[in-house]
Write an enzyme that holds these catalytic residues in place. Structure first.
Site, PDB file in Angstrom:
ATOM      1  N   HIS A  23       0.718  -1.216  -0.021  1.00  0.00           N
ATOM      2  CA  HIS A  23      -0.147   0.012   0.134  1.00  0.00           C
ATOM      3  C   HIS A  23       0.606   1.247   0.086  1.00  0.00           C
ATOM      4  CE1 HIS A  23      -3.463   2.559   0.861  1.00  0.00           C
ATOM      5  NE2 HIS A  23      -2.884   2.973   1.950  1.00  0.00           N
ATOM      6  N   CYS A  24       0.569   2.272  -0.777  1.00  0.00           N
ATOM      7  CA  CYS A  24       0.938   3.628  -0.604  1.00  0.00           C
ATOM      8  C   CYS A  24      -0.064   4.474  -0.355  1.00  0.00           C
ATOM      9  CB  CYS A  24       1.857   3.898  -1.766  1.00  0.00           C
ATOM     10  SG  CYS A  24       0.984   3.956  -3.508  1.00  0.00           S
ATOM     11  N   VAL A  25       0.070   6.078  -0.574  1.00  0.00           N
ATOM     12  CA  VAL A  25      -1.026   6.808  -0.051  1.00  0.00           C
ATOM     13  C   VAL A  25      -2.141   6.500  -0.939  1.00  0.00           C
ATOM     14  CG1 VAL A  25      -1.748   9.041  -0.326  1.00  0.00           C
ATOM     15  CG2 VAL A  25       0.612   8.365   0.443  1.00  0.00           C
ATOM     16  N   SER A  26      -2.248   6.603  -2.183  1.00  0.00           N
ATOM     17  CA  SER A  26      -3.211   6.061  -2.912  1.00  0.00           C
ATOM     18  C   SER A  26      -3.441   4.829  -3.602  1.00  0.00           C
ATOM     19  CB  SER A  26      -3.496   7.145  -4.191  1.00  0.00           C
ATOM     20  OG  SER A  26      -2.604   7.080  -5.096  1.00  0.00           O
ATOM     21  N   GLY A  27      -2.466   3.886  -3.507  1.00  0.00           N
ATOM     22  CA  GLY A  27      -2.638   2.538  -4.061  1.00  0.00           C
ATOM     23  C   GLY A  27      -2.423   2.518  -5.618  1.00  0.00           C
TER      24      GLY A  27
END
Length: 118
Positions: free
Chosen positions: A49-53
């Site tokens: 996962h990252c901030v917005s994916g």
């Protein structure tokens, strides 16, 4: 942006550690088979996962799929079918370019193919 080589290497190492074959446990041999219900082997789960994916997380998922034997173009299509807007132009270029992802040392066996083996 594209994750730095060190992040990609760490990710590959993490996936390799999750998919490494494990030796049978010696503690289970102390029980009779009639007292223990056999359980199907569990497959490891990995969340990315990252901030917005849709950027770096999608790149790492693509790396895993490609390492697992999927063609880069098919990996991109699969990811985009699940997460619209994933992977920007620079990330696509890096994944598809022989001087991008492919210049990094790939593991000898596909990581995700071991992870999802039936």
């Amino acid at each position: 942006s594209v994750p730095p080589d060190s992040i990609v290497a760490s990710y590959r190492s993490l996936v390799a550690s999750l998919t490494a074959p494990s030796s049978p446990s010696s503690s289970s041999s102390s029980f009779s088979s009639r007292h223990v219900d056999p359980q199907p082997p569990r497959r490891p789960v990995l969340a990315v996962h990252c901030v917005s994916g849709i950027g770096r997380a999608a790149v790492l998922v693509a790396v895993g799929l490609i390492d697992g034997g999927m063609e880069a173009e098919a990996a991109v299509e699969l990811i985009r079918s699940k997460r619209r807007g994933a992977l920007n132009r620079n990330q696509l270029r890096w994944l598809l370019d022989k001087d991008g992802l492919r210049r990094l040392k790939k593991p000898k066996q596909g990581l995700l193919s071991r992870m999802f083996k039936k």
